[in-house]
Design an enzyme around this catalytic site. Structure first.
Site, PDB file in Angstrom:
ATOM      1  N   SER A 134       0.849  -1.188   0.000  1.00 34.70           N
ATOM      2  CA  SER A 134       0.000   0.000   0.000  1.00 34.70           C
ATOM      3  C   SER A 134       0.887   1.241   0.000  1.00 34.70           C
ATOM      4  CB  SER A 134      -0.882   0.005   1.255  1.00 34.70           C
ATOM      5  OG  SER A 134      -1.549   1.244   1.434  1.00 34.70           O
ATOM      6  N   TYR A 147      -3.828  -0.969  10.046  1.00 28.54           N
ATOM      7  CA  TYR A 147      -3.630  -1.123   8.602  1.00 28.54           C
ATOM      8  C   TYR A 147      -2.248  -0.602   8.199  1.00 28.54           C
ATOM      9  CZ  TYR A 147      -4.596  -0.910   3.592  1.00 28.54           C
ATOM     10  OH  TYR A 147      -4.548  -1.091   2.228  1.00 28.54           O
TER      11      TYR A 147
END
Length: 242
Positions: A134, A147
Site C-alpha cells: 500500500s 492497517y
C-alpha cells in the site's frame, strides 16, 4: 512477448471476489495462467470472467487457513491480495481491531508465503509471490493504525523472503497501489472536496484502474521479472513522487 506469457502456470489469488483482486485474477487469466480465485465470500463472478478458473474458500480470520493448500497441487504463482481495514482515532483504537487487521493483513500473508515456499522449495521448481502492499507501506495515514502497521510489515517480509529465497528460484515482490477506482474508494470519489484534493496530488491526473494493478501483477509473475527480487513497486500515478 513470450517473456510475459503465463501459459502453463497455475496462480492462486486471494481476495479475488471483487476489486483489485478480481482484476489481478482476470489479468493473470488473460496472460494464460490457470487461476484459482480464493476468498472468504463467493468468487463466482470472477470465475465466470476467466475460462478454466475455479474458486476456493479461504478465510484469513484464521491466519493459517492456507497452510495445506500447496501440498497436493503445484501452484506456481501466489498473489496475496486479501486484506481488511479498521478506522478510528489512535487514542480510541481497540485491541480487537488491531489484532483482526494484523491477523489478516500480515500474519496470514507471512504464513501463506511460508506454505507456498515450503512446497516450491521441496519441488525445486521455484515460483513467484506478489504481495499487495500500500502507499501506507511508506506513509503514516490517519485513523488506520493497524492497517498502516500491517502494510509496513508486508513491505518488510517481502524483502526478508526475497533475501532468503532469491537464490533458490522464488521471486518475492510487492505492489503498492495508489488511489484506485474500486468499491472501497467510492465514498472518496463521490466527495468533491476529497476527490479534488486527491487528484491534485496525483501527477497522472486520474485515479488508477484496477487493471493497472492487474497488469503489473502479470509482469511480476512472468519470466520478464526473473531478476526482480524484494521490490515494492509503486503503482500510484506518481503519488509518492510528489
Amino acid at each position: 512477448m513470450s517473456a510475459f506469457s503465463l501459459s502453463g502456470q497455475t496462480a492462486l489469488v486471494t481476495g479475488a471476489n471483487t476489486g483489485i483482486g478480481q482484476a489481478i485474477a482476470a489479468a493473470l487469466g488473460r496472460a494464460g495462467a490457470t487461476v484459482i480465485c480464493a476468498g472468504r465470500s463467493s468468487c463466482a463472478e470472477t470465475v465466470g470472467m476467466i475460462p478454466g478458473s475455479r474458486e476456493m474458500t479461504l478465510d484469513f480470520a484464521d491466519p493459517m487457513a492456507a497452510r495445506d493448500v500447496f501440498a497436493d497441487e503445484k501452484i506456481d504463482i501466489l498473489v496475496n491480495n486479501a486484506g481488511i481495514i479498521r478506522r478510528d482515532d489512535a487514542i480510541d483504537f481497540t485491541e480487537a481491531d488491531w489484532d483482526e487487521v494484523m491477523d489478516v493483513n500480515l500474519k496470514a500473508v507471512f504464513f501463506t508465503c511460508q506454505a507456498f515456499g515450503k512446497a516450491a522449495l521441496a519441488r525445486g521448481t521455484g515460483g513467484k509471490i506478489v504481495n499487495i502492499a500500500s502507499l501506507l507501506s511508506f506513509q503514516g495515514g490517519i485513523r488506520v493504525p493497524s492497517y498502516t502497521a500491517s502494510k509496513h510489515g508486508v513491505a518488510g517480509i517481502t524483502k526478508l523472503l526475497a533475501n532468503e529465497w532469491a537464490a533458490k528460484g522464488i521471486n518475492v515482490n510487492a505492489i503498492a497501489p495508489g488511489y484506485i477506482e474500486t468499491n472501497n474508494t467510492e465514498a472518496l470519489r463521490a466527495d468533491p472536496v476529497r476527490n479534488n484534493a486527491i487528484l491534485e496530488r496525483i501527477p497522472a491526473g486520474r485515479w488508477g484502474k484496477a487493471d493497472d494493478i492487474g497488469e503489473t501483477a502479470v509482469f511480476l509473475s512472468s519470466r520478464a521479472a526473473n531478476y526482480i527480487h524484494g521490490a515494492v513497486l509503486n503503482v500510484d500515478g506518481g503519488w509518492l513522487a510528489r
